[in-house]
Design an enzyme around this catalytic site. Structure first.
Site, PDB file in Angstrom:
ATOM      1  N   LYS A  13       0.828  -1.218   0.000  1.00  0.00           N
ATOM      2  CA  LYS A  13       0.000   0.000   0.000  1.00  0.00           C
ATOM      3  C   LYS A  13       0.856   1.259   0.000  1.00  0.00           C
ATOM      4  O   LYS A  13       0.629   2.182  -0.781  1.00  0.00           O
ATOM      5  CB  LYS A  13      -0.931   0.018   1.237  1.00  0.00           C
ATOM      6  CG  LYS A  13      -1.836  -1.208   1.335  1.00  0.00           C
ATOM      7  CD  LYS A  13      -2.755  -1.133   2.553  1.00  0.00           C
ATOM      8  CE  LYS A  13      -2.030  -1.117   3.898  1.00  0.00           C
ATOM      9  NZ  LYS A  13      -1.278  -2.353   4.181  1.00  0.00           N
ATOM     10  N   ARG A  87      -9.062   0.940   9.998  1.00  0.00           N
ATOM     11  CA  ARG A  87      -8.591  -0.413  10.280  1.00  0.00           C
ATOM     12  C   ARG A  87      -9.558  -1.185  11.166  1.00  0.00           C
ATOM     13  O   ARG A  87      -9.292  -2.346  11.483  1.00  0.00           O
ATOM     14  CB  ARG A  87      -7.256  -0.317  10.999  1.00  0.00           C
ATOM     15  CG  ARG A  87      -6.036  -0.632  10.129  1.00  0.00           C
ATOM     16  CD  ARG A  87      -4.900  -0.704  11.078  1.00  0.00           C
ATOM     17  NE  ARG A  87      -3.660  -1.253  10.697  1.00  0.00           N
ATOM     18  CZ  ARG A  87      -2.699  -0.640  10.040  1.00  0.00           C
ATOM     19  NH1 ARG A  87      -2.881   0.542   9.523  1.00  0.00           N
ATOM     20  NH2 ARG A  87      -1.542  -1.231   9.885  1.00  0.00           N
ATOM     21  N   ARG A 126      11.543  -5.952   4.481  1.00  0.00           N
ATOM     22  CA  ARG A 126      11.320  -4.503   4.299  1.00  0.00           C
ATOM     23  C   ARG A 126      12.390  -3.690   5.019  1.00  0.00           C
ATOM     24  O   ARG A 126      12.761  -3.973   6.154  1.00  0.00           O
ATOM     25  CB  ARG A 126       9.941  -4.110   4.842  1.00  0.00           C
ATOM     26  CG  ARG A 126       9.725  -2.588   4.798  1.00  0.00           C
ATOM     27  CD  ARG A 126       8.280  -2.197   4.847  1.00  0.00           C
ATOM     28  NE  ARG A 126       7.623  -2.549   6.098  1.00  0.00           N
ATOM     29  CZ  ARG A 126       6.311  -2.342   6.321  1.00  0.00           C
ATOM     30  NH1 ARG A 126       5.542  -1.826   5.369  1.00  0.00           N
ATOM     31  NH2 ARG A 126       5.787  -2.692   7.468  1.00  0.00           N
ATOM     32  N   ARG A 152      12.137  -1.563  10.550  1.00  0.00           N
ATOM     33  CA  ARG A 152      11.169  -1.122  11.554  1.00  0.00           C
ATOM     34  C   ARG A 152      11.111  -2.092  12.721  1.00  0.00           C
ATOM     35  O   ARG A 152      11.231  -3.287  12.543  1.00  0.00           O
ATOM     36  CB  ARG A 152       9.777  -1.034  10.909  1.00  0.00           C
ATOM     37  CG  ARG A 152       9.514   0.297  10.235  1.00  0.00           C
ATOM     38  CD  ARG A 152       8.258   0.301   9.428  1.00  0.00           C
ATOM     39  NE  ARG A 152       7.091  -0.289  10.088  1.00  0.00           N
ATOM     40  CZ  ARG A 152       5.867  -0.288   9.554  1.00  0.00           C
ATOM     41  NH1 ARG A 152       5.668   0.268   8.373  1.00  0.00           N
ATOM     42  NH2 ARG A 152       4.854  -0.833  10.192  1.00  0.00           N
ATOM     43  N   ARG A 163       0.511  -8.902  13.973  1.00  0.00           N
ATOM     44  CA  ARG A 163      -0.144  -7.908  13.103  1.00  0.00           C
ATOM     45  C   ARG A 163      -1.075  -8.582  12.102  1.00  0.00           C
ATOM     46  O   ARG A 163      -2.136  -8.057  11.785  1.00  0.00           O
ATOM     47  CB  ARG A 163       0.917  -7.064  12.386  1.00  0.00           C
ATOM     48  CG  ARG A 163       1.567  -6.046  13.334  1.00  0.00           C
ATOM     49  CD  ARG A 163       2.907  -5.584  12.841  1.00  0.00           C
ATOM     50  NE  ARG A 163       2.831  -4.821  11.619  1.00  0.00           N
ATOM     51  CZ  ARG A 163       3.829  -4.708  10.744  1.00  0.00           C
ATOM     52  NH1 ARG A 163       4.968  -5.347  10.968  1.00  0.00           N
ATOM     53  NH2 ARG A 163       3.681  -3.970   9.681  1.00  0.00           N
TER      54      ARG A 163
HETATM   55  P1  ADP Z   1       1.862  -1.488   7.690  1.00  0.00           P
HETATM   56  O1  ADP Z   1       2.279  -0.468   6.670  1.00  0.00           O
HETATM   57  O2  ADP Z   1       2.922  -2.470   7.910  1.00  0.00           O
HETATM   58  O3  ADP Z   1       0.499  -2.011   7.419  1.00  0.00           O
HETATM   59  P2  ADP Z   1       1.332   0.713   9.407  1.00  0.00           P
HETATM   60  O4  ADP Z   1       2.521   1.533   9.197  1.00  0.00           O
HETATM   61  O5  ADP Z   1       0.089   1.059   8.670  1.00  0.00           O
HETATM   62  O6  ADP Z   1       1.732  -0.788   9.109  1.00  0.00           O
HETATM   63  O7  ADP Z   1       0.968   0.640  10.937  1.00  0.00           O
HETATM   64  C1  ADP Z   1       1.942   0.367  11.924  1.00  0.00           C
HETATM   65  C2  ADP Z   1       1.256   0.317  13.277  1.00  0.00           C
HETATM   66  O8  ADP Z   1       0.666   1.593  13.574  1.00  0.00           O
HETATM   67  C3  ADP Z   1       0.106  -0.666  13.391  1.00  0.00           C
HETATM   68  O9  ADP Z   1       0.549  -1.973  13.715  1.00  0.00           O
HETATM   69  C4  ADP Z   1      -0.717  -0.051  14.515  1.00  0.00           C
HETATM   70  O10 ADP Z   1      -0.128  -0.289  15.786  1.00  0.00           O
HETATM   71  C5  ADP Z   1      -0.579   1.437  14.238  1.00  0.00           C
HETATM   72  N1  ADP Z   1      -1.653   1.933  13.370  1.00  0.00           N
HETATM   73  C6  ADP Z   1      -1.511   2.476  12.134  1.00  0.00           C
HETATM   74  N2  ADP Z   1      -2.698   2.832  11.621  1.00  0.00           N
HETATM   75  C7  ADP Z   1      -3.628   2.513  12.559  1.00  0.00           C
HETATM   76  C8  ADP Z   1      -5.038   2.627  12.620  1.00  0.00           C
HETATM   77  N3  ADP Z   1      -5.766   3.130  11.607  1.00  0.00           N
HETATM   78  N4  ADP Z   1      -5.653   2.194  13.750  1.00  0.00           N
HETATM   79  C9  ADP Z   1      -4.957   1.688  14.774  1.00  0.00           C
HETATM   80  N5  ADP Z   1      -3.637   1.546  14.774  1.00  0.00           N
HETATM   81  C10 ADP Z   1      -2.959   1.956  13.679  1.00  0.00           C
HETATM   82  P1  ADP Z   2       2.354  -1.724   3.242  1.00  0.00           P
HETATM   83  O1  ADP Z   2       2.385  -0.227   3.176  1.00  0.00           O
HETATM   84  O2  ADP Z   2       1.085  -2.307   2.653  1.00  0.00           O
HETATM   85  O3  ADP Z   2       2.656  -2.257   4.593  1.00  0.00           O
HETATM   86  P2  ADP Z   2       4.876  -1.596   1.727  1.00  0.00           P
HETATM   87  O4  ADP Z   2       4.560  -0.726   0.568  1.00  0.00           O
HETATM   88  O5  ADP Z   2       5.654  -1.026   2.846  1.00  0.00           O
HETATM   89  O6  ADP Z   2       3.509  -2.290   2.274  1.00  0.00           O
HETATM   90  O7  ADP Z   2       5.616  -2.895   1.159  1.00  0.00           O
HETATM   91  C1  ADP Z   2       6.064  -3.941   2.022  1.00  0.00           C
HETATM   92  C2  ADP Z   2       7.378  -4.505   1.479  1.00  0.00           C
HETATM   93  O8  ADP Z   2       7.141  -5.191   0.254  1.00  0.00           O
HETATM   94  C3  ADP Z   2       8.419  -3.447   1.168  1.00  0.00           C
HETATM   95  O9  ADP Z   2       9.688  -3.982   1.494  1.00  0.00           O
HETATM   96  C4  ADP Z   2       8.295  -3.213  -0.332  1.00  0.00           C
HETATM   97  O10 ADP Z   2       9.523  -2.810  -0.915  1.00  0.00           O
HETATM   98  C5  ADP Z   2       7.881  -4.584  -0.829  1.00  0.00           C
HETATM   99  N1  ADP Z   2       6.947  -4.540  -1.950  1.00  0.00           N
HETATM  100  C6  ADP Z   2       5.987  -3.623  -2.198  1.00  0.00           C
HETATM  101  N2  ADP Z   2       5.295  -3.934  -3.316  1.00  0.00           N
HETATM  102  C7  ADP Z   2       5.843  -5.086  -3.784  1.00  0.00           C
HETATM  103  C8  ADP Z   2       5.566  -5.920  -4.920  1.00  0.00           C
HETATM  104  N3  ADP Z   2       4.576  -5.631  -5.778  1.00  0.00           N
HETATM  105  N4  ADP Z   2       6.319  -7.016  -5.085  1.00  0.00           N
HETATM  106  C9  ADP Z   2       7.314  -7.318  -4.214  1.00  0.00           C
HETATM  107  N5  ADP Z   2       7.621  -6.574  -3.124  1.00  0.00           N
HETATM  108  C10 ADP Z   2       6.887  -5.473  -2.913  1.00  0.00           C
END
Ligand code: ADP
Ligand code: ADP
Ligand code: ADP
Length: 205
Positions: A13, A87, A126, A152, A163
């Site tokens: 995303k 979420r 990542r 991270r 998660r």
């Molecule tokens: P990812 O990109 O790996 O999906 P995020 O960066 O969106 O993770 O979120 C990291 C953490 O921040 C989550 O595990 C949660 O603890 C918190 N978080 C982010 N967005 C929300 C939300 N909309 N509601 C509750 N917690 C959130």
């Molecule tokens: P989210 O925001 O949904 O948590 P990220 O955009 O941070 O996801 O992507 C998670 C990991 O996967 C990162 O290390 C990113 O470089 C990798 N990634 C993202 N899109 C792709 C894809 N289409 N194929 C393979 N790896 C990807």
């Protein structure tokens, strides 16, 4: 335009949002980025959020809804991507109330469809450039020479599992919620970043 990016952690995303920002002038609202920034700066918000995030749990709804309300006011009139929000069902209900108050209607909810095994591979590899926030992957998208990246805290194996559990129990119900509203657009997020971006453009238009 007002878009929601929905999908498990690691679905890509953030990667796709960054591209839509760079190429199409969207503004990304990432609740995760906002929270990590607050933790780094040790603000009141950061102090409250840290323990939930480190445990892979969701930060309480009222805190998150407050952040979004503020951002929506600040970004009135801009094209936005809500990345990582809502979420939970209560967050989605709060958003439904807020949007008309700021003159918006929801254009679409993009579901990044990808199985858990792939999520685990993506999250465990990542890496992030803390200076620019750019997202890399040690195998799929390695950082260029000279760019220092970090992992991270919550991209460790035990936290990744938690998660995913939280995603399936608290966030996945939003799929039905938005399907009923006729807003759901599903894309196959297992494909390469370029292919995913093409699908995204074809549904966003
Ligand atoms: P990812 O990109 O790996 O999906 P995020 O960066 O969106 O993770 O979120 C990291 C953490 O921040 C989550 O595990 C949660 O603890 C918190 N978080 C982010 N967005 C929300 C939300 N909309 N509601 C509750 N917690 C959130
Ligand atoms: P989210 O925001 O949904 O948590 P990220 O955009 O941070 O996801 O992507 C998670 C990991 O996967 C990162 O290390 C990113 O470089 C990798 N990634 C993202 N899109 C792709 C894809 N289409 N194929 C393979 N790896 C990807
Ligand atoms: P656990 O898995 O520890 O038994 P739960 O299954 O009750 O916890 O919920 C999963 C996690 O999601 C909890 O740890 C909690 O922090 C978080 N959570 C529970 N309810 C909500 C809610 N309404 N809004 C945001 N986060 C919540």
């Amino acid at each position: 335009k007002t878009l929601i990016f929905l999908g498990p952690p690691g679905a890509g995303k953030g990667t796709q949002a960054q591209r839509l920002v760079a190429e199409k002038g969207f503004v990304q609202i990432s609740t995760g980025d906002i929270l990590r920034e607050a933790v780094k700066n040790q603000t009141e918000l950061g102090k409250k959020a840290k323990e939930y995030m480190d445990a892979g749990k969701l930060v309480p709804d009222d805190i998150i809804i407050g952040i979004i309300k503020e951002k929506l006011q600040e970004l009135e009139g801009k094209d936005i991507i809500l990345d990582g929000f809502p979420r939970t069902i209560p967050q989605a209900e709060a958003l439904d109330k807020m949007l008309p108050q700021v003159g918006r209607t929801l254009d679409g909810v993009i579901l990044f469809d990808v199985p858990d095994e792939e999520v685990i591979k993506r999250l465990s590899g990542r890496r992030v450039d803390p200076k620019t926030g750019k997202v890399y992957h040690i195998i799929y998208n390695p950082p260029p020479e000279g760019v220092e990246v970090i992992q991270r805290d919550d991209d460790r194996e035990e936290v990744i599992k938690k998660r995913l559990e939280v995603y399936h129990s608290q966030t996945a119900p939003l799929i039905e919620y938005y399907r009923k509203q006729n807003k759901l657009l599903v894309i196959d997020a297992t494909k390469s970043p370029d292919e995913v971006y093409k699908q995204l453009l074809s549904v966003v238009k």
